[in-house]
Write a protein that holds these residues in place. Structure first.
Motif, PDB file in Angstrom:
ATOM      1  N   ARG A  83       0.851  -1.198   0.000  1.00 37.89           N
ATOM      2  CA  ARG A  83       0.000   0.000   0.000  1.00 37.89           C
ATOM      3  C   ARG A  83       0.881   1.241   0.000  1.00 37.89           C
ATOM      4  NH1 ARG A  83      -2.576   3.397   4.021  1.00 37.89           N
ATOM      5  NH2 ARG A  83      -4.698   3.990   3.382  1.00 37.89           N
ATOM      6  N   ASP A  84       0.829   2.003  -1.092  1.00 32.14           N
ATOM      7  CA  ASP A  84       1.664   3.203  -1.240  1.00 32.14           C
ATOM      8  C   ASP A  84       3.130   2.907  -0.922  1.00 32.14           C
ATOM      9  OD1 ASP A  84      -0.266   4.883  -2.183  1.00 32.14           O
ATOM     10  OD2 ASP A  84      -0.695   5.840  -0.265  1.00 32.14           O
ATOM     11  N   GLY A  85       3.623   1.783  -1.431  1.00 32.79           N
ATOM     12  CA  GLY A  85       5.028   1.435  -1.273  1.00 32.79           C
ATOM     13  C   GLY A  85       5.379   0.724   0.011  1.00 32.79           C
ATOM     14  N   ALA A  86       4.412   0.564   0.927  1.00 30.75           N
ATOM     15  CA  ALA A  86       4.679  -0.104   2.208  1.00 30.75           C
ATOM     16  C   ALA A  86       4.005  -1.472   2.218  1.00 30.75           C
ATOM     17  CB  ALA A  86       4.168   0.740   3.369  1.00 30.75           C
ATOM     18  N   TRP A  87       4.775  -2.501   2.545  1.00 32.25           N
ATOM     19  CA  TRP A  87       4.246  -3.867   2.556  1.00 32.25           C
ATOM     20  C   TRP A  87       3.340  -4.074   3.752  1.00 32.25           C
ATOM     21  CZ3 TRP A  87       6.944  -8.554   5.001  1.00 32.25           C
ATOM     22  CH2 TRP A  87       6.227  -9.727   4.722  1.00 32.25           C
ATOM     23  N   LEU A  88       2.158  -4.633   3.506  1.00 32.14           N
ATOM     24  CA  LEU A  88       1.251  -5.033   4.574  1.00 32.14           C
ATOM     25  C   LEU A  88       1.600  -6.467   4.945  1.00 32.14           C
ATOM     26  CD1 LEU A  88      -2.133  -3.571   3.244  1.00 32.14           C
ATOM     27  CD2 LEU A  88      -0.390  -2.470   4.659  1.00 32.14           C
TER      28      LEU A  88
END
Length: 260
Positions: A83-88
């Motif tokens: 999400r927006d470059g950040a891994w969930l």
């Protein structure tokens, strides 16, 4: 004769009941069909694969600026969502294919707060020509995502980099000191703000001393030996103070920090 017939009927009924009970027991003990279980698992994987791509929210103004999601599925890693470059960082807990619109539960782990389970539901568009992916967060907030495009090679590389950034082991902070590794001085300087400030200020003066004064190198070596010889915090604190007093009395060093 009638009694004989009645006994024969009762025996026949008892035999039939016994056979029926045996059949039920056999059915209960029969293991589930491996082929059926494999088919269900394959369907769940197919549903996860169908989510692959770049998705985005429809909002694009103010605080609700467009949010991009990249979703990929791999046989060894499973479903990955960025999400927006950040891994969930999450793990699929359940896939429900019984509904008209497939639903997936993704449990997100967190080291800084409570974990939560996020629901991803694929909804048929009113036009019937596409899907909306609805993400419902643990607290009830929802994001309705529209499909943007399929994943490119670059998307997959960026997704892998986002995952690797989270999974990479934390590296120890670099400690800026010339103290021998494992020494009391190094331990105190790297582990305590007070000694870190004392050491940084002293080394700035060491450099100026060596650059400006003919005997500077010898003085720095003598001071360093005394600092490294300390085996207690009190000794090291006193050594910094003594050398600071010596510098103040015998040299004109700029930006001197008062360590007393």
């Amino acid at each position: 004769m009638k009694d004989h017939c009645r006994r024969a009927i009762r025996v026949a009924m008892l035999l039939a009941a016994t056979l029926a009970l045996g059949a039920c027991t056999k059915d209960a003990e029969t293991p589930s069909d491996p082929a059926a279980a494999t088919a269900v698992e394959a369907s769940a994987e197919s549903f996860q694969q169908s989510l692959e791509g770049v998705w985005s929210t429809n909002d694009s103004e103010g605080d609700d600026a467009e949010t991009l999601y990249a979703i990929a599925w791999q046989p060894d890693a499973g479903l990955q969502v960025v999400r927006d470059g950040a891994w969930l960082d999450g793990k699929v807990e359940d896939v429900d294919l019984d509904l008209d619109n497939g639903t997936l539960a993704l449990h997100l782990a967190s080291e800084t707060g409570p974990s939560e389970t996020v629901t991803l539901r694929k909804l048929q568009d009113e036009s019937g020509n596409g899907f909306t992916l609805r993400i419902t967060w643990g607290a009830g907030q929802t994001d309705d995502l529209g499909f943007v495009r399929r994943l490119t090679g670059r998307d997959r590389n960026e997704l892998a980099a986002a995952v690797a950034a989270v999974q990479a082991p934390e590296t120890a902070a670099v400690c800026d000191t010339d103290a021998p590794a494992g020494s009391v001085r190094a331990t105190l300087v790297c582990g305590h703000e007070e000694f870190g400030a004392l050491d940084a200020g002293m080394r700035r003066q060491f450099k100026e001393l060596a650059d400006r004064y003919p005997d500077g190198d010898r003085t720095v070596q003598a001071a360093t030996r005394q600092l490294d010889a300390c085996d207690t915090p009190a000794c090291l604190r006193a050594a910094y103070a003594q050398w600071q007093a010596y510098f103040d009395e015998n040299y004109d060093l700029g930006d001197v920090v008062d360590y007393l």
